[in-house]
Write an enzyme that holds these catalytic residues in place. Structure first.
Site, PDB file in Angstrom:
ATOM      1  CG  ASN A   9     -21.801  -7.447  13.183  1.00 36.76           C
ATOM      2  OD1 ASN A   9     -21.390  -6.608  13.963  1.00 36.76           O
ATOM      3  ND2 ASN A   9     -22.643  -7.188  12.210  1.00 36.76           N
ATOM      4  CG  ASP A  65     -29.458 -14.670   9.585  1.00 40.42           C
ATOM      5  OD1 ASP A  65     -28.273 -14.399   9.320  1.00 40.42           O
ATOM      6  OD2 ASP A  65     -30.345 -14.759   8.723  1.00 40.42           O
ATOM      7  CB  SER A  66     -30.236  -9.090  11.785  1.00 43.08           C
ATOM      8  OG  SER A  66     -30.114  -9.482  13.120  1.00 43.08           O
ATOM      9  CG  PHE A 141     -28.330  -1.719   6.329  1.00 44.08           C
ATOM     10  CD1 PHE A 141     -28.096  -1.248   5.036  1.00 44.08           C
ATOM     11  CD2 PHE A 141     -28.249  -3.087   6.557  1.00 44.08           C
ATOM     12  CE1 PHE A 141     -27.805  -2.133   4.000  1.00 44.08           C
ATOM     13  CE2 PHE A 141     -27.953  -3.981   5.526  1.00 44.08           C
ATOM     14  CZ  PHE A 141     -27.730  -3.504   4.246  1.00 44.08           C
ATOM     15  NE  ARG A 168     -28.244  -8.122  16.864  1.00 44.63           N
ATOM     16  CZ  ARG A 168     -28.238  -7.242  15.857  1.00 44.63           C
ATOM     17  NH1 ARG A 168     -28.098  -5.949  16.077  1.00 44.63           N
ATOM     18  NH2 ARG A 168     -28.366  -7.657  14.612  1.00 44.63           N
TER      19      ARG A 168
HETATM   20  P1  ITT Z   1     -22.878 -12.720  11.443  1.00 39.07           P
HETATM   21  O1  ITT Z   1     -21.496 -13.233  11.423  1.00 39.07           O
HETATM   22  O2  ITT Z   1     -23.470 -12.678  12.837  1.00 39.07           O
HETATM   23  O3  ITT Z   1     -23.808 -13.405  10.472  1.00 39.07           O
HETATM   24  P2  ITT Z   1     -23.387 -10.391   9.762  1.00 39.07           P
HETATM   25  O4  ITT Z   1     -22.951  -8.970   9.879  1.00 39.07           O
HETATM   26  O5  ITT Z   1     -23.105 -11.127   8.498  1.00 39.07           O
HETATM   27  O6  ITT Z   1     -22.776 -11.160  11.026  1.00 39.07           O
HETATM   28  P3  ITT Z   1     -26.283 -10.735   9.411  1.00 39.07           P
HETATM   29  O7  ITT Z   1     -26.131 -11.690   8.296  1.00 39.07           O
HETATM   30  O8  ITT Z   1     -27.268 -11.069  10.480  1.00 39.07           O
HETATM   31  O9  ITT Z   1     -24.909 -10.456  10.143  1.00 39.07           O
HETATM   32  O10 ITT Z   1     -26.647  -9.270   8.978  1.00 39.07           O
HETATM   33  C1  ITT Z   1     -27.154  -8.894   7.773  1.00 39.07           C
HETATM   34  C2  ITT Z   1     -26.702  -7.498   7.459  1.00 39.07           C
HETATM   35  O11 ITT Z   1     -27.533  -6.583   8.162  1.00 39.07           O
HETATM   36  C3  ITT Z   1     -25.258  -7.175   7.843  1.00 39.07           C
HETATM   37  O12 ITT Z   1     -24.669  -6.433   6.800  1.00 39.07           O
HETATM   38  C4  ITT Z   1     -25.384  -6.321   9.080  1.00 39.07           C
HETATM   39  O13 ITT Z   1     -24.379  -5.337   9.121  1.00 39.07           O
HETATM   40  C5  ITT Z   1     -26.755  -5.697   8.924  1.00 39.07           C
HETATM   41  N1  ITT Z   1     -27.363  -5.557  10.241  1.00 39.07           N
HETATM   42  C6  ITT Z   1     -27.687  -6.556  11.093  1.00 39.07           C
HETATM   43  N2  ITT Z   1     -28.148  -6.055  12.244  1.00 39.07           N
HETATM   44  C7  ITT Z   1     -28.102  -4.707  12.126  1.00 39.07           C
HETATM   45  C8  ITT Z   1     -28.397  -3.641  12.973  1.00 39.07           C
HETATM   46  O14 ITT Z   1     -28.797  -3.830  14.219  1.00 39.07           O
HETATM   47  N3  ITT Z   1     -28.228  -2.401  12.523  1.00 39.07           N
HETATM   48  C9  ITT Z   1     -27.788  -2.172  11.265  1.00 39.07           C
HETATM   49  N4  ITT Z   1     -27.454  -3.121  10.405  1.00 39.07           N
HETATM   50  C10 ITT Z   1     -27.606  -4.385  10.829  1.00 39.07           C
HETATM   51 NA    NA Z   2     -24.094 -13.154   8.270  1.00 42.64          NA
END
Ligand code: ITT
Ligand code: NA
EC number: 3.6.1.66
Length: 184
Positions: A9, A65-66, A141, A168
């Site tokens: 990402n 991981d978020s 989001f 974050r």
């Molecule tokens: P990784 O490769 O780092 O896992 P990812 O986008 O799949 O990238 P996550 O699984 O942590 O990351 O994220 C879960 C979802 O939440 C993903 O669709 C992100 O776009 C969204 N997300 C994570 N952090 C966010 C933020 O700060 N603001 C808005 N959306 C967020």
């Molecule tokens: Na992910």
């Protein structure tokens, strides 16, 4: 110092870069995909991922991981946020909340740093889900999330503003403080 950030990402990389830049730490993206297990908590998902990567990546690295947890949806999408974003998107979340008065939600980030051992840093921000998307900054989001004490969405903020209050940003602050103490 240089820090490898394992993520697919670029939005996350941008935020970590902006955060660490003034501290003289250079963050670079390491695009290695790792398994994201189905578990009840972000901590379990990031711990599994970090230990899996530890056997395959040389040198220290971190991952993040978020998830977005919506109160009226009993915490959904939570650990399923990435899948939900890819399938129904933020428009899908808005649809699920159509007519719902309780808009409360929070974002949580878990950073796992591996340097031969595992270190976990977390951050959370409370807020609410907007009734319509606004703004073009950020990612994921961000257009539908309004942090507490503001009337703008994360997508209407600069990266620096978002970092000051976001899940974050808070996890990165914990991480940076730990690095300061432990790399003396
Ligand atoms: P990784 O490769 O780092 O896992 P990812 O986008 O799949 O990238 P996550 O699984 O942590 O990351 O994220 C879960 C979802 O939440 C993903 O669709 C992100 O776009 C969204 N997300 C994570 N952090 C966010 C933020 O700060 N603001 C808005 N959306 C967020
Ligand atoms: Na992910």
């Amino acid at each position: 110092m240089r820090l490898a950030f394992v993520t697919s990402n670029p939005g996350k990389v941008e935020e970590a870069r902006k955060y660490f830049e003034p501290l003289g730490v250079e963050v670079y993206q390491l695009k290695v995909s790792y398994p994201e297990i189905q578990a009840d908590t972000l901590e379990e998902v990031s711990e599994y991922g970090a230990k899996w990567l530890a056997q395959r990546v040389d040198g220290p690295f971190f991952l993040d991981d978020s998830g977005l947890f919506v109160e009226a949806l009993k915490g959904f999408p939570g650990v399923y946020s990435a899948y939900v974003y890819k399938t129904i998107g933020y428009q899908g979340i808005l649809k699920l909340l159509h007519g719902e008065k309780n808009r409360r939600a929070y974002f949580k980030s878990v950073i796992a740093y591996w340097d031969g051992e595992l270190h976990i840093f977390t951050g959370r921000v409370d807020g609410k889900i907007a009734t319509e998307p606004r703004g073009s900054g950020g990612f994921g989001f961000d257009p539908i999330f309004i942090p507490e004490g503001f009337d703008r969405t994360f997508a209407e903020m600069t990266t620096e503003e978002k970092n000051r209050i976001s899940h974050r940003g808070r996890a990165l602050r914990e991480f940076a403080n730990w690095l300061k103490e432990n790399l003396k």
